[in-house]
Scaffold this motif. Sequence first.
Motif, PDB file in Angstrom:
ATOM      1  N   ASN A 181      19.230  83.556  29.116  1.00 13.56           N
ATOM      2  CA  ASN A 181      18.358  82.496  29.618  1.00 13.56           C
ATOM      3  C   ASN A 181      19.144  81.473  30.420  1.00 13.56           C
ATOM      4  N   ASP A 182      20.390  81.240  30.023  1.00  8.43           N
ATOM      5  CA  ASP A 182      21.220  80.272  30.739  1.00  8.43           C
ATOM      6  C   ASP A 182      21.483  80.701  32.177  1.00  8.43           C
ATOM      7  N   VAL A 183      21.621  81.984  32.420  1.00  7.49           N
ATOM      8  CA  VAL A 183      21.929  82.441  33.775  1.00  7.49           C
ATOM      9  C   VAL A 183      20.689  82.766  34.591  1.00  7.49           C
ATOM     10  N   LEU A 184      19.525  82.867  33.950  1.00  9.06           N
ATOM     11  CA  LEU A 184      18.301  83.204  34.670  1.00  9.06           C
ATOM     12  C   LEU A 184      17.549  81.997  35.226  1.00  9.06           C
ATOM     13  N   ARG A 185      17.878  80.825  34.777  1.00  9.80           N
ATOM     14  CA  ARG A 185      17.138  79.630  35.191  1.00  9.80           C
ATOM     15  C   ARG A 185      17.286  79.343  36.683  1.00  9.80           C
ATOM     16  N   ASN A 186      16.223  78.809  37.266  1.00  6.56           N
ATOM     17  CA  ASN A 186      16.265  78.439  38.680  1.00  6.56           C
ATOM     18  C   ASN A 186      17.352  77.413  38.961  1.00  6.56           C
ATOM     19  N   GLY A 187      17.552  76.482  38.050  1.00  2.73           N
ATOM     20  CA  GLY A 187      18.532  75.416  38.261  1.00  2.73           C
ATOM     21  C   GLY A 187      19.938  75.782  37.828  1.00  2.73           C
ATOM     22  N   PHE A 188      20.215  77.070  37.622  1.00  2.00           N
ATOM     23  CA  PHE A 188      21.547  77.471  37.175  1.00  2.00           C
ATOM     24  C   PHE A 188      22.597  77.043  38.184  1.00  2.00           C
ATOM     25  N   SER A 189      23.637  76.391  37.689  1.00  2.83           N
ATOM     26  CA  SER A 189      24.733  75.944  38.537  1.00  2.83           C
ATOM     27  C   SER A 189      26.044  76.499  37.979  1.00  2.83           C
ATOM     28  N   PRO A 190      26.715  77.375  38.708  1.00  6.06           N
ATOM     29  CA  PRO A 190      27.994  77.903  38.221  1.00  6.06           C
ATOM     30  C   PRO A 190      29.024  76.809  37.965  1.00  6.06           C
ATOM     31  N   GLN A 191      29.053  75.800  38.824  1.00  5.66           N
ATOM     32  CA  GLN A 191      30.015  74.715  38.643  1.00  5.66           C
ATOM     33  C   GLN A 191      29.717  73.929  37.366  1.00  5.66           C
ATOM     34  N   ARG A 192      28.453  73.628  37.135  1.00  2.32           N
ATOM     35  CA  ARG A 192      28.059  72.893  35.930  1.00  2.32           C
ATOM     36  C   ARG A 192      28.319  73.744  34.686  1.00  2.32           C
ATOM     37  N   PHE A 193      28.047  75.036  34.797  1.00  5.54           N
ATOM     38  CA  PHE A 193      28.321  75.948  33.690  1.00  5.54           C
ATOM     39  C   PHE A 193      29.801  75.887  33.314  1.00  5.54           C
ATOM     40  N   HIS A 194      30.675  76.050  34.294  1.00  8.91           N
ATOM     41  CA  HIS A 194      32.114  76.052  34.048  1.00  8.91           C
ATOM     42  C   HIS A 194      32.560  74.719  33.448  1.00  8.91           C
ATOM     43  N   GLN A 195      32.082  73.633  34.014  1.00  9.17           N
ATOM     44  CA  GLN A 195      32.431  72.296  33.509  1.00  9.17           C
ATOM     45  C   GLN A 195      31.971  72.131  32.057  1.00  9.17           C
ATOM     46  N   ASN A 196      30.744  72.522  31.756  1.00  8.85           N
ATOM     47  CA  ASN A 196      30.210  72.377  30.396  1.00  8.85           C
ATOM     48  C   ASN A 196      30.959  73.261  29.398  1.00  8.85           C
ATOM     49  N   LEU A 197      31.242  74.497  29.792  1.00 10.62           N
ATOM     50  CA  LEU A 197      31.968  75.402  28.902  1.00 10.62           C
ATOM     51  C   LEU A 197      33.367  74.855  28.621  1.00 10.62           C
ATOM     52  N   ARG A 198      34.059  74.391  29.653  1.00  9.25           N
ATOM     53  CA  ARG A 198      35.391  73.797  29.468  1.00  9.25           C
ATOM     54  C   ARG A 198      35.334  72.606  28.530  1.00  9.25           C
ATOM     55  N   GLU A 199      34.339  71.751  28.708  1.00 10.05           N
ATOM     56  CA  GLU A 199      34.218  70.557  27.876  1.00 10.05           C
ATOM     57  C   GLU A 199      33.981  70.928  26.413  1.00 10.05           C
ATOM     58  N   ILE A 200      33.089  71.874  26.185  1.00  2.00           N
ATOM     59  CA  ILE A 200      32.778  72.307  24.822  1.00  2.00           C
ATOM     60  C   ILE A 200      34.022  72.902  24.160  1.00  2.00           C
ATOM     61  N   VAL A 201      34.672  73.836  24.845  1.00  4.06           N
ATOM     62  CA  VAL A 201      35.845  74.502  24.274  1.00  4.06           C
ATOM     63  C   VAL A 201      36.993  73.505  24.096  1.00  4.06           C
ATOM     64  N   SER A 202      37.157  72.609  25.033  1.00  3.78           N
ATOM     65  CA  SER A 202      38.198  71.581  24.919  1.00  3.78           C
ATOM     66  C   SER A 202      37.998  70.732  23.673  1.00  3.78           C
ATOM     67  N   GLN A 203      36.779  70.272  23.451  1.00  2.34           N
ATOM     68  CA  GLN A 203      36.502  69.445  22.280  1.00  2.34           C
ATOM     69  C   GLN A 203      36.708  70.219  20.983  1.00  2.34           C
TER      70      GLN A 203
END
Length: 166
Positions: free
Chosen positions: A56-78
Amino acid sequence: MIGTGQDNNIGSANYAFIGSGNTNNIGSNSTASFIGSGEVNDIGENAYQSVIVGGNDVLRNGFSPQRFHQNLREIVSQLTAQNSTVLLLELHDPNKVLKLPKTLAAILGRRITMVNAMTRAVAEEFSTKLLKTRDIADIYTKDMWHVDRMHPSKKGHQHLAKNFRK
């Protein structure tokens, strides 16, 4: 979604839920603001945390690869800053279990390839455990998948867990 556990009371369980489904998907702004609010601070040391991106995360119209990468990095970093052992999972190739229209199959294939590449990069950066779903033996057998062919069945989840333990 991050983790599974006995409850989602952050601080009293070894696992915490940091958004799932439609409310806080990792490709949206909502996950970054939720994670950035500090609600992930008391997960507990030496906990195992799984960070799993859904279709569902990749199918959304508003999917942003840059935002995805930033969010994943932030989550894993924390999570790694709290000495959690982070488990990341690459997405499977749904085109091997679903008959999709050509356009949708192409878009989905490109996005999943992109998400998997970013997931690998974050796994390398933070030295997390990464399960390469596409490399798992028997992953594309019919009984590994729910009837929607996008989500693992109970047996599929067990198979993934077994492969994480390797």
